[in-house]
Design a protein around this motif. Structure first.
Motif, PDB file in Angstrom:
ATOM      1  N   ASN A   1       5.360   8.198   7.792  1.00 35.98           N
ATOM      2  CA  ASN A   1       5.111   9.103   6.671  1.00 35.98           C
ATOM      3  C   ASN A   1       3.626   9.439   6.548  1.00 35.98           C
ATOM      4  OD1 ASN A   1       7.846   9.271   5.992  1.00 35.98           O
ATOM      5  ND2 ASN A   1       7.733   7.402   4.764  1.00 35.98           N
TER       6      ASN A   1
ATOM      7  N   SER B   1       1.072   7.829   7.447  1.00 38.04           N
ATOM      8  CA  SER B   1       0.164   6.718   7.174  1.00 38.04           C
ATOM      9  C   SER B   1       0.216   5.726   8.349  1.00 38.04           C
ATOM     10  CB  SER B   1       0.620   6.054   5.872  1.00 38.04           C
ATOM     11  OG  SER B   1      -0.371   5.246   5.339  1.00 38.04           O
TER      12      SER B   1
ATOM     13  N   VAL C   1       0.378   2.455  10.317  1.00 37.85           N
ATOM     14  CA  VAL C   1       0.790   1.111   9.913  1.00 37.85           C
ATOM     15  C   VAL C   1       0.527   0.048  10.971  1.00 37.85           C
ATOM     16  CG1 VAL C   1       2.544   2.004   8.348  1.00 37.85           C
ATOM     17  CG2 VAL C   1       3.180   1.415  10.685  1.00 37.85           C
ATOM     18  N   SER C   2       0.421   0.441  12.241  1.00 38.28           N
ATOM     19  CA  SER C   2       0.091  -0.568  13.238  1.00 38.28           C
ATOM     20  C   SER C   2      -0.626   0.069  14.403  1.00 38.28           C
ATOM     21  CB  SER C   2       1.340  -1.294  13.724  1.00 38.28           C
ATOM     22  OG  SER C   2       2.071  -0.477  14.597  1.00 38.28           O
ATOM     23  N   ARG C   3      -1.267  -0.787  15.175  1.00 37.96           N
ATOM     24  CA  ARG C   3      -2.029  -0.330  16.339  1.00 37.96           C
ATOM     25  C   ARG C   3      -2.085  -1.503  17.293  1.00 37.96           C
ATOM     26  NH1 ARG C   3      -6.767   1.970  18.738  1.00 37.96           N
ATOM     27  NH2 ARG C   3      -8.105   0.221  19.304  1.00 37.96           N
TER      28      ARG C   3
ATOM     29  N   TRP D   1       3.124 -10.414  10.543  1.00 35.51           N
ATOM     30  CA  TRP D   1       2.250  -9.480  11.258  1.00 35.51           C
ATOM     31  C   TRP D   1       0.904 -10.171  11.474  1.00 35.51           C
ATOM     32  CZ3 TRP D   1       2.595  -3.733  11.582  1.00 35.51           C
ATOM     33  CH2 TRP D   1       3.899  -3.258  11.301  1.00 35.51           C
TER      34      TRP D   1
ATOM     35  N   ARG E   1      -3.433  -4.408  14.862  1.00 32.94           N
ATOM     36  CA  ARG E   1      -2.564  -4.926  13.812  1.00 32.94           C
ATOM     37  C   ARG E   1      -1.143  -4.698  14.281  1.00 32.94           C
ATOM     38  NH1 ARG E   1      -0.828  -5.141   8.279  1.00 32.94           N
ATOM     39  NH2 ARG E   1       0.862  -3.655   8.094  1.00 32.94           N
TER      40      ARG E   1
ATOM     41  N   MET F   1       3.224  -6.080  14.380  1.00 33.97           N
ATOM     42  CA  MET F   1       4.360  -6.879  13.970  1.00 33.97           C
ATOM     43  C   MET F   1       4.605  -7.965  15.018  1.00 33.97           C
ATOM     44  SD  MET F   1       8.308  -5.569  13.707  1.00 33.97           S
ATOM     45  CE  MET F   1       8.054  -4.214  12.552  1.00 33.97           C
TER      46      MET F   1
ATOM     47  N   ILE G   1      -1.073  -1.083   2.857  1.00 33.02           N
ATOM     48  CA  ILE G   1      -0.631  -0.259   3.991  1.00 33.02           C
ATOM     49  C   ILE G   1       0.509   0.655   3.532  1.00 33.02           C
ATOM     50  CG2 ILE G   1       0.321  -0.335   6.347  1.00 33.02           C
ATOM     51  CD1 ILE G   1      -2.368  -1.671   6.252  1.00 33.02           C
ATOM     52  N   GLY G   2       0.599   1.829   4.122  1.00 29.93           N
ATOM     53  CA  GLY G   2       1.754   2.690   3.869  1.00 29.93           C
ATOM     54  C   GLY G   2       1.462   3.849   2.938  1.00 29.93           C
ATOM     55  N   ALA G   3       2.294   4.858   3.039  1.00 28.08           N
ATOM     56  CA  ALA G   3       2.171   6.047   2.203  1.00 28.08           C
ATOM     57  C   ALA G   3       2.527   5.705   0.754  1.00 28.08           C
ATOM     58  CB  ALA G   3       3.105   7.137   2.731  1.00 28.08           C
TER      59      ALA G   3
ATOM     60  N   GLN H   1       4.505   6.950  -1.194  1.00 25.38           N
ATOM     61  CA  GLN H   1       5.926   7.055  -1.534  1.00 25.38           C
ATOM     62  C   GLN H   1       6.727   5.818  -1.125  1.00 25.38           C
ATOM     63  OE1 GLN H   1       5.249   9.842   1.371  1.00 25.38           O
ATOM     64  NE2 GLN H   1       7.330   9.829   2.205  1.00 25.38           N
ATOM     65  N   GLU H   2       6.179   4.942  -0.296  1.00 26.31           N
ATOM     66  CA  GLU H   2       6.962   3.818   0.229  1.00 26.31           C
ATOM     67  C   GLU H   2       7.426   2.907  -0.906  1.00 26.31           C
ATOM     68  OE1 GLU H   2       7.868   4.151   3.051  1.00 26.31           O
ATOM     69  OE2 GLU H   2       6.321   5.213   4.167  1.00 26.31           O
TER      70      GLU H   2
ATOM     71  N   ASP I   1      10.149   0.305  -0.017  1.00 23.54           N
ATOM     72  CA  ASP I   1      10.849  -0.859   0.532  1.00 23.54           C
ATOM     73  C   ASP I   1      10.008  -2.117   0.348  1.00 23.54           C
ATOM     74  OD1 ASP I   1      13.141   0.450   1.595  1.00 23.54           O
ATOM     75  OD2 ASP I   1      11.881   1.286   3.182  1.00 23.54           O
TER      76      ASP I   1
ATOM     77  N   ILE J   1       9.019  -4.833   2.251  1.00 20.50           N
ATOM     78  CA  ILE J   1       9.014  -5.339   3.636  1.00 20.50           C
ATOM     79  C   ILE J   1       7.600  -5.798   4.013  1.00 20.50           C
ATOM     80  CG2 ILE J   1      10.956  -3.959   4.449  1.00 20.50           C
ATOM     81  CD1 ILE J   1       8.955  -1.904   5.492  1.00 20.50           C
TER      82      ILE J   1
ATOM     83  N   MET K   1       5.685  -4.955   6.331  1.00 22.97           N
ATOM     84  CA  MET K   1       4.789  -3.955   6.896  1.00 22.97           C
ATOM     85  C   MET K   1       3.692  -3.490   5.944  1.00 22.97           C
ATOM     86  SD  MET K   1       5.956  -0.837   9.317  1.00 22.97           S
ATOM     87  CE  MET K   1       7.000   0.039   8.158  1.00 22.97           C
ATOM     88  N   TRP K   2       3.964  -3.489   4.648  1.00 23.54           N
ATOM     89  CA  TRP K   2       2.999  -2.932   3.692  1.00 23.54           C
ATOM     90  C   TRP K   2       1.905  -3.918   3.272  1.00 23.54           C
ATOM     91  CZ3 TRP K   2       4.671   1.145   5.370  1.00 23.54           C
ATOM     92  CH2 TRP K   2       5.970   1.617   5.220  1.00 23.54           C
TER      93      TRP K   2
ATOM     94  N   ASN L   1      -9.152  -1.647 -12.955  1.00 22.66           N
ATOM     95  CA  ASN L   1      -7.743  -1.258 -12.856  1.00 22.66           C
ATOM     96  C   ASN L   1      -7.543  -0.269 -11.693  1.00 22.66           C
ATOM     97  OD1 ASN L   1      -5.051  -1.101 -13.503  1.00 22.66           O
ATOM     98  ND2 ASN L   1      -5.367  -0.465 -15.618  1.00 22.66           N
TER      99      ASN L   1
ATOM    100  N   LYS M   1      -6.183   0.439  -0.584  1.00 23.96           N
ATOM    101  CA  LYS M   1      -7.437   0.001   0.029  1.00 23.96           C
ATOM    102  C   LYS M   1      -8.629   0.276  -0.894  1.00 23.96           C
ATOM    103  CE  LYS M   1     -10.156   0.790   4.175  1.00 23.96           C
ATOM    104  NZ  LYS M   1     -10.374   1.603   5.378  1.00 23.96           N
TER     105      LYS M   1
ATOM    106  N   GLU N   1     -14.084   3.660 -15.742  1.00 24.56           N
ATOM    107  CA  GLU N   1     -13.220   2.548 -16.150  1.00 24.56           C
ATOM    108  C   GLU N   1     -12.773   2.708 -17.594  1.00 24.56           C
ATOM    109  OE1 GLU N   1     -12.131   0.427 -13.840  1.00 24.56           O
ATOM    110  OE2 GLU N   1     -13.374   1.608 -12.471  1.00 24.56           O
TER     111      GLU N   1
END
Lengths: 373, 373, 373, 373
Positions: A69, A71, A73-75, B63, B75, B77, B151-153, B155-156, B158, B160, B162-163, B341, B355, D364
């Motif tokens: 999506n 983004s 996530v791995s490399r 990971w 990085r 899995m 990690i991740g978009a 919208q994610e 799940d 899991i 990976m994020w 925040n 990040k 903030e």
């Protein structure tokens, strides 16, 4: 490990909604992924996805990044062998994931044994159609466009695959911002006339019409790297040429000796440190000739010659060559654009542009391309 | 592939200059890597390095990230099995590379089968001594400290592995800036009293003295996860506790029913939406009690309770508990610090700090820790 | 108000350690401050300082900024009249303050009555010597270099003095970063050949050798604006020419009619929207001729022609002209440098570069000038 | 100068659509502008606008900023006397300009002679209605809220009006972002209990109910500074209290001796450098009592006590006081919020928060206020 019994193997040929990125031979069994930034894209509705790769090399191994999506996530490094790699698992089986497997390292002229292939995918769901992007862009360049130096600490100096990146790369950032598919044709150290060390065989133009002509060796021949590229199948809206930086370097490097013929090659500096006029003309002719070739294969593309990320000293010569080309042909869709130079803050490893330099270059280039598109 | 005939296998036990990060049982044959941010560090003078891992899980795979000379380079899995992973190859054999193999995912309470081990390394050079860091910091927390959502978009959604990320994580950024070794004790959804859904068994304090007590299952018992942690061997200068965010959530979640006893647990809101006074007191007592336990095991550490990256509504209660603790003990080295925040610009996936949020939190926490150290 | 009885009036002639910035006639009784970025600099050891100004205009009033120890502290309109302005008061009389009074608005061709003078200062301390800067830079330009649009909301559209700034201006930022004294020669709407509306009299080159030849009217003649500039007294290390943007505009503007002679002037576009070849040549000749003139008066300066902050469409023509100049003269110290374009984020008022655009341009230009100096 | 014959003088009383910002006596003939951030706002449809000010002082002169369409355009010292200041001229007479004249310096307790008044405006157009803002916010504070140190080089150390700013101030940034009118009650060096040097008379609470009770002298009495403030006329939605930083300083300062009574005052440190328990209680009582007073006058406002821009050491005590207040009153709309500390990068002159620190604090605080509003 609980086995996922719903996984089914699909050869790439089986997948209707597969999108292949980058120049290829058309062969999908398996797909050879030649260039950096190349790979496959899937809209995967399912919970778990694997890909089967086959890889070999003597020196320079390929790396891949997985982008889900949009983004990353791995490399990871791909070591030699044929094996399965898990792309994701445990995801919601009802959601569609846009997945790109991206080769993160340039085609390696220096290692005839190096190749990367994708044989198949293993999946427990279905692949949905992938929306067309608005534009197509081709990026042609050298180590800068290969993303050399994007990865790694500033102190790194080894010439290895690990420091390359197709992801935090101006090409990818520009393509994403403009909603474009893109291809990259690039090789570290190479120029439009010669390489940084005056080797007249290491220039992109003479291999441009092949699928991946900069490669060497029998294995690559077998894989189809030297076959004529099918330009009709993918006509870009823009061709960005980022060559000249190594041609600049050649003026400061020793002569190159052809070990076969004994001939020597050297772009000369005058005693006062300026460019030798004659040699500069040869460079300009190479730029001119490449424009002619680019136009031959890319009938209606905007051609933008960019330079500057590692100094812009060739810009006057590039401007001259483009000028004459425009004058001779009456064409309007060829131009020159200066990219911002890399500085201490934006440099990466191997004294090459770092992530920040690529981002900065991308912002300026996006602005320029938006104007001309 | 050209084989590198100089590679020699070393079990971790063989390596004199091995540095292990994170709580472990002391066992090196193999080393079980329990917590996020844990792993091994080597000063490797040689050209090619591999590690042998062993991994299993039912649901949540581990990971790892590879960090070379303080710069993340890969990085990936880790799928189930026992196998070799190449860390680098083709590097200058005369240069010393500082290499960290970092577990990038939290210990997984929800998957008794999940574990990650390092058996051995394969190398063609020698391992040099590793300089001591100036400080030691322990970070204790929940999903925020586990880097969920880094990690991740956006919208994610799940849940899991990976994020998760230990790399672009405030803990790692703070430790690097202060030249500190660090350990992370963290579990998504858990609190100081209960989890986000009122489960009274899902709190960090009751497992704190074990090596990795939040884990479950026989396998982990065999691996030593439930053995007493050897606190003497690693006494931190600072303990950062980032708990309370899930305790806050418990007030808004349905009651939790103990399926064994039939008992129910619930942090209650008053009708006007404010916290039930009695339940808030229970939370404060849990904070207080954890401080007592932390001090028992960390004799001279500065203890800093932080909160705020996903809202700071528990801060008044945390301040009260710390206040009473300071009053009762006369201690000075316990304090509260509010972290910035997360907002729309800095959010990551799964509505968790991204990040940018981690970087922002790190900057403020670095400033605060510099003052008190 | 308590009167400060220690204040003494000094005419500028009296002050040994006065530094005058910008082109002037040499006259100090009073000093006429013609150009934006011009003014006086003092190292003032004392507690309170005033300056006596005299100002008039019909339409376009001057503004000034006060910069103390390199930090801008005030900015105000100067209304008509002769009066005293307090620069600072109540400061530690033993500390030396570096003080610059900077004209914040360009010389106003369109208002023959507009002038600004400094007669005297009132001070209770002593003026100390001012350190020499390392370099001297001259900036020549149009509205961009005049800082039009740096001040004011994006919606502003009036053509008035208020929106101009010499402070948050790329010229000032570059000079400060390079430790350089600098002068600015600039006029909104003007070009190297014609103004944006094809007026052939509104170009900088034909007035370059005068003190401030772009002004008009008897008053300015009396003030010495049309006297020959004394180039020997201030030879720059770098001349930055930022002209061409209005010449570009002329191609899109209606013809200009000389009301005296009836002659008309027009830079033409071809039917396909490209530049008329002949008119482009005229522009290139103007660039060439200005280079010749610049070199005549600035014997050893690096001349850098910059362009791009409001689009870089003239860059090919500028490159051509510079090319021919370099070829004909054999000179090396003349070059072209593209500045980053202004975008939605960096734009200021009146669709002109805002503060962020000037900062961005400055960063790139600083990098380039550091290389060539 | 061409006279603008259309200018007409309006006393403030004459102007129907005048908006006065900041606490005042209600008197408009003239309007005394007491506090920083105070002044007048006009929607001016016309080409030229002047204001007539009257100013006096012995030591600390006022400054003003002019803000047009939300963009600051000028900032200048107001020297003693009664005179006209041009706000703008030469603008399009058909456009409506939103204009704010903002006092840029705090009310000056230390200078009984200092005052600033606006008598009238001169204008050639009409004044249109001014839209209501969505919220009202009152900021109460010390030098931080007075914007001391926002202007000037880092090395500046004089205590003078010039370094103050109401514009690049967290109060103004927050109000703008939330679409709020705002008032500022602030005085450098003052606290909630004592000043930084233990003076028990220099605290904001004891003067809070007056229009501008922190002033002194007969002149200010005549001007109405000590009259009861009309709270009914302006009830804020939020009161932000940024006090405590000077109370912290008092612990490190020598005792203060009342020269009249001979009494001494001192907030004491214990020998180990911690706060004396008894004195800390006195501070907490002062916080508590101020909350009671604030609530008395601001019936329904959210009260947010902020701290941290110059260190947050008083936060535990503030939390305790707020806690008891909330417990005793059952109120919910009182809370504590920590602002980010100032660091080397964000510091301004006089070791006070600079522009970057104010911006950071504002971001903030905006996030926090959005949540509670």
């Amino acid at each position: 490990m609980k086995e996922n019994r719903n996984l089914k193997v699909h050869t790439l040929l089986d997948i209707e909604n597969l999108k292949v990125h980058g120049r290829t031979t058309g062969c999908l069994s398996p797909l050879t992924v030649f260039w950096t930034g190349s790979g496959i894209e899937l809209n995967a509705k399912g919970s778990e996805l694997w890909i089967e790769v086959e890889v070999d090399y003597d020196m320079y191994e390929p790396w891949i990044s997985v982008v889900i999506n949009s983004s990353p996530v791995s490399r990871q490094m791909l070591t030699a062998g044929r094996y399965w790699i898990c792309v994701f698992r445990g995801m919601n089986e009802n959601e569609v994931k846009n997945v790109c497997i991206v080769r993160d390292v340039q085609a390696m002229n220096g290692d005839p044994a190096s190749f990367m292939q994708i044989h198949a995918v293993k999946f427990d769901g279905e692949f949905l159609p992938i929306e067309e992007k608005k534009y197509k862009i081709e990026f042609i360049g050298d180590s800068i466009t290969s993303g050399e130096g994007v990865i790694g600490a500033k102190q790194e100096d080894d010439w290895i695959s690990m420091w390359f990146s197709a992801i935090d790369n101006y090409s990818t950032i520009v393509a994403k911002a403009l909603n474009a598919d893109y291809r990259v044709i690039s090789e570290s150290g190479w120029g439009v006339l010669t390489s940084w060390d005056n080797n007249p065989h290491f220039n992109i133009p003479q291999y441009y019409e092949k699928v991946c002509g900069i490669l060497t060796g029998e294995k690559n021949e077998t894989l189809g790297a030297f076959k004529a590229n099918d330009f009709d199948s993918w006509q870009p809206d823009v061709v960005v040429v980022n060559l000249g930086t190594n041609d600049r370097g050649a003026f400061n490097s020793p002569e190159w000796i052809d070990e076969v013929t004994g001939e020597t090659y050297k772009q000369r500096l005058n005693e006062d440190g300026t460019f030798n006029e004659e040699d500069l003309k040869t460079f300009e002719k190479a730029v001119y000739d490449f424009l002619v070739k680019l136009r031959k294969f890319n009938k209606s593309a905007n051609i933008v010659w960019v330079n500057g990320m590692l100094g812009g000293e060739m810009l006057p010569a590039i401007y001259r060559a483009v000028d004459i080309y425009v004058k001779n042909t009456g064409e309007k869709k060829v131009s020159v654009f200066q990219l911002p130079n890399t500085n201490e803050e934006t440099v990466g490893s191997r004294k090459h542009p770092g992530k920040l330099s690529h981002e900065k270059a991308a912002i300026e280039l996006i602005g320029y391309l938006k104007e001309i598109l």
